[in-house]
Design an enzyme around this catalytic site. Structure first.
Site, short mmCIF file in Angstrom:
data_model
loop_
_atom_site.label_atom_id
_atom_site.label_comp_id
_atom_site.label_asym_id
_atom_site.label_seq_id
_atom_site.Cartn_x
_atom_site.Cartn_y
_atom_site.Cartn_z
N GLN A 1 -7.34 -3.48 1.36
CA GLN A 1 -6.03 -3.71 0.75
C GLN A 1 -5.47 -5.08 1.14
O GLN A 1 -4.85 -5.76 0.32
CB GLN A 1 -5.06 -2.60 1.18
CG GLN A 1 -5.37 -1.28 0.48
CD GLN A 1 -4.79 -0.08 1.20
OE1 GLN A 1 -4.52 -0.12 2.40
NE2 GLN A 1 -4.61 1.01 0.48
N ALA B 1 -12.12 29.80 -3.47
CA ALA B 1 -11.54 28.51 -3.82
C ALA B 1 -10.26 28.24 -3.06
O ALA B 1 -9.19 28.62 -3.47
CB ALA B 1 -11.28 28.44 -5.31
N GLY B 2 -10.37 27.61 -1.93
CA GLY B 2 -9.18 27.16 -1.21
C GLY B 2 -9.01 25.68 -1.46
O GLY B 2 -9.93 25.02 -1.96
N GLU C 1 -8.28 3.33 10.22
CA GLU C 1 -8.83 3.64 8.89
C GLU C 1 -9.30 2.34 8.22
O GLU C 1 -8.77 1.26 8.48
CB GLU C 1 -7.80 4.38 8.03
CG GLU C 1 -6.42 3.77 8.00
CD GLU C 1 -6.16 2.97 6.75
OE1 GLU C 1 -7.00 3.02 5.85
OE2 GLU C 1 -5.12 2.30 6.69
N THR D 1 0.88 -1.17 0.00
CA THR D 1 0.00 0.00 0.00
C THR D 1 0.91 1.23 0.00
O THR D 1 2.13 1.08 0.02
CB THR D 1 -0.88 0.04 1.26
OG1 THR D 1 -0.06 0.41 2.37
CG2 THR D 1 -1.51 -1.30 1.54
N CYS D 2 0.32 2.42 0.01
CA CYS D 2 1.21 3.59 0.00
C CYS D 2 1.90 3.76 1.34
O CYS D 2 2.84 4.54 1.45
CB CYS D 2 0.46 4.84 -0.42
SG CYS D 2 -1.05 5.11 0.48
N HIS E 1 1.50 -9.16 13.92
CA HIS E 1 1.69 -7.96 13.12
C HIS E 1 0.61 -7.85 12.03
O HIS E 1 0.01 -6.80 11.85
CB HIS E 1 3.08 -7.95 12.48
CG HIS E 1 3.36 -6.72 11.69
ND1 HIS E 1 3.78 -5.54 12.26
CD2 HIS E 1 3.24 -6.46 10.36
CE1 HIS E 1 3.90 -4.62 11.32
NE2 HIS E 1 3.59 -5.14 10.15
N MET F 1 -8.78 23.37 0.77
CA MET F 1 -9.65 22.62 1.66
C MET F 1 -11.08 22.61 1.13
O MET F 1 -11.80 21.63 1.25
CB MET F 1 -9.60 23.26 3.04
CG MET F 1 -10.13 22.41 4.13
SD MET F 1 -8.99 21.06 4.52
CE MET F 1 -8.16 21.75 5.95
N SER G 1 -1.80 1.73 11.13
CA SER G 1 -2.01 2.70 10.06
C SER G 1 -1.63 4.11 10.50
O SER G 1 -1.56 4.40 11.70
CB SER G 1 -3.48 2.71 9.63
OG SER G 1 -3.83 1.47 9.11
#
Lengths: 361, 304
Positions: free
Chosen positions: A119, A189-190, A113, A50-51, A98, A192, A108
């Site tokens: 995954q 337009a931010g 999450e 995963t990332c 683990h 977030m 995570s």
């Protein structure tokens, strides 16, 4: 007697630049799993990539050199041995525990999450398609998914929003219920604001209107969001139609004052109005919050609630950890029997009613 | 037969108690299993409870000198009907919107009323409350008050209609409480687990309005029938009956709710407060006024 080994790295041991070097693309995965068989003598292998982590779970011969070979195969992915220091290796019960912790979201970046569960499943499915799973990995990964689910239902580890956009969505749900009939108004337009709009869009929010000082800018942004453009001149009219207002302009003064909002409320026939003011300085006059049926959240409110919700998750880590330990201990006799080549019974009941609350986006 | 009626009620009570506990546990456990089981047990208990009332009605209709309005003339039967209807209305609410969490806010009131019914029985013949239901029913049967008013079919509808509306108001009250918790948390920017799990403001607001809109015609008809009936029997004397007067106040409060909600857009917090206030008036009318209204007082054991 073969044993289970784990070698890998994660966000705890290596920065993202290192992790991404080890990422294995889907098309190269079967070849990689195959190579483990030849180089390490791994009868079974699953790669969890995963990332935030790259981990190989493999059934290897008992000798210590198997670990060394696993490390080498993993590093060979990039041909860079300097990463060796950030690799961790576990075996037997350690590796099982683990994997269970990972599946439960305890390892995570954002505790609890939900994505990691999918995954883990995907990694297992891919390994099975590549015919590199066997008796141990089949049972172990099914078990890990079950543990991941039950830890999430039995503790509050994956409850509550974990980011400002997901919090904005969950507050909107608490006010309006289904969002499909809600209109959103985006002022300014931010970055977030864009995330918040994307999160709302993923919840099928109805019409989205983007307002800017100049029509050109509004049109450009509207295209980006798949929304309707408008200018600030139309704000008072849009305020009557909108349910969720996201403000993030760079304006020095306020865009919505109390009188304007009060007037819009008159025409709204009692429908509630939800302001998300993530601009600094603020776009909505704070006294607007005193009006009936108005819910005004500024960036501090939102971040406070997010950290509170994350804190609630953190406070459940210990309990979730105990649960994982108990599940790992429950699994140990089965694993020992497997190593001896015999079988032991494994209690297995998966709660059917189960839902994962994910972070949109 | 009284034994059967008492037994059915006792089991209905125990079942409802179990269901309420499950609904409350569900709030904290967040396991769908608890609410599903609670719902099933609640449904079963409601059937037993209804059977208990049906047995009572059947006995009443087979008594020599039977009068249609003889039933519900004691506290026990009245509370029993009221609590059953609260449960029935809630089961209806739950089929329309699968919001089991509201059970924790609505059902305890039904259980409380069933408990009061048991207490009434216990006061009348103080043995173990479960056993004493039977004694009470026997006692109530011998002392059953002849109605102050001549009986008629319309009269028999008067009480159930009013109780149906009261039950809907009780549901609106429970949902109103949940609404105010959710509203308060959203307004003060503080959120607990409960807030994230309660239904949305919009849903609860509409549910309250729907319950009151459905109950109001029943209230109006029940009240109207009572007045017409009393007028034909007493002439103008009904005007001085405290229960009738107080019921008109209740009627006015809910009328005000509907007018404000639909014509003046009183949504949100103010509407919820009004529905809470309305139910407080209902309770005063139901519990308090019976002691001062001759026409509406119930037979209690001591009066034999």
């Amino acid at each position: 007697m073969n044993r289970l080994r784990l070698v890998g790295l994660s966000h705890r041991t290596a920065p993202v630049e290192w992790r991404e070097r080890l990422a294995v693309s889907d098309d190269r995965l079967p070849a990689f799993l195959d190579s483990l068989r030849f180089m390490v003598g791994a009868g079974e292998a699953v790669l969890l990539s995963t990332c935030n982590r790259v981990e190989v779970y493999a059934v290897t011969p008992p000798e210590g050199e198997a670990e060394c070979l696993l490390r080498k195969s993993l590093l060979a992915l990039h041909g860079d041995v300097s990463l060796d220091g950030s690799l961790y290796a576990l075996e037997d019960e350690g590796a099982i525990r683990h994997l269970f912790r990972v599946a439960a979201g305890l390892d995570s970046l954002v505790v609890g999450e939900a994505e990691i569960l999918g995954q883990v499943k995907r990694s297992y499915d891919q390994a099975r398609q590549a015919a590199s799973t066997g008796k141990l990995t089949n049972v172990l990964f099914q078990r890990a998914m079950y543990v991941g689910k039950s830890v999430r239902t039995e503790t509050k580890i994956s409850e509550g929003p974990t980011s400002v956009p997901s919090l904005a969505v969950s507050l909107a749900h608490r006010i309006f219920g289904e969002l499909s009939e809600c209109h959103a108004l985006v002022v300014g337009a931010g970055a977030m604001a864009e995330l918040a709009v994307r999160a709302l869009k993923s919840q099928k929010v109805g019409r989205v209107v983007v307002a800017n000082r100049t029509l050109e800018k509004a049109v450009a942004m509207a295209q980006q969001f798949g929304a309707h453009p408008t200018t600030f001149d139309a704000l008072s009219r849009e305020l009557v139609l909108a349910d969720i207002v996201i403000c993030s302009t760079g304006a020095k003064g306020t865009i919505f004052n109390r009188a304007a909002v009060a007037q819009a409320l008159e025409e709204r026939r009692g429908r509630p109005l939800f302001f998300i003011d993530i601009a600094v300085p603020r776009d909505v006059d704070p006294s607007v919050d005193e009006l009936e049926n108005v819910y005004l959240y500024n960036i501090d409110d939102l971040e406070g609630l997010v950290s509170e919700s994350l804190g609630r998750r953190e406070s459940e880590i210990a309990r979730a950890g105990q649960l994982v330990d108990a599940k790992a201990n429950e699994f140990a006799p089965w694993y020992d029997a497997w190593r001896r080549g015999t079988t032991a019974a494994l209690r297995h009941h998966v709660r059917e009613s189960f839902s994962v609350e994910g972070d949109p986006g | 037969m009284q034994k059967l009626q008492a037994l059915l009620f006792d089991f209905g009570f125990l079942g409802t108690l179990t269901a309420v506990i499950l609904y409350l546990v569900y709030v904290f456990s967040r396991r769908e299993g608890h609410s599903v089981l609670g719902h099933r047990i609640l449904f079963g208990s409601a059937l037993l409870h209804a059977a208990s009332l049906a047995v009572g009605l059947w006995m009443e209709s087979h008594r020599p000198g039977h009068v249609a309005y003889g039933f519900w003339s004691n506290w026990f039967e009245s509370l029993s009907l009221f609590s059953l209807l609260i449960v029935v209305v809630f089961l209806g609410v739950q089929t329309r919107a699968r919001l089991a969490i509201l059970g924790a806010f609505v059902l305890p009131w039904a259980l409380l009323l069933m408990g009061l019914a048991l207490t009434q029985a216990f006061l009348a013949s103080p043995r173990c409350p479960f056993a004493s239901v039977e004694d009470f029913l026997k006692l109530a049967d011998t002392t059953r008050r002849l109605p102050v008013l001549p009986s008629s079919v319309w009269a028999a509808v008067h009480v159930p209609l009013l109780f149906f509306s009261y039950a809907a108001f009780a549901n609106a009250f429970g949902i109103g409480l949940a609404f105010l918790i959710q509203e308060r948390q959203l307004k003060t920017h503080r959120s607990t687990d409960l807030g994230y799990r309660l239904p949305s403001l919009d849903e609860m607001d509409r549910m309250i309005a729907r319950l009151i809109s459905a109950a109001f015609p029943a209230l109006t008809m029940g009240l109207g029938l009572g007045i017409v009936w009393a007028h034909s029997a007493w002439g103008d004397r009904w005007v001085s009956d405290p229960k009738v007067l107080w019921s008109i106040v209740v009627w006015a409060v809910y009328l005000a709710y509907l007018v404000l909600r639909y014509a003046f857009n009183w949504r949100g917090r103010r509407g919820a407060y009004l529905s809470l206030a309305g139910f407080a008036f209902v309770l005063v009318s139901y519990m308090g006024i019976n002691y001062i209204s001759k026409a509406h007082s119930y037979v209690v054991g001591e009066k034999q």
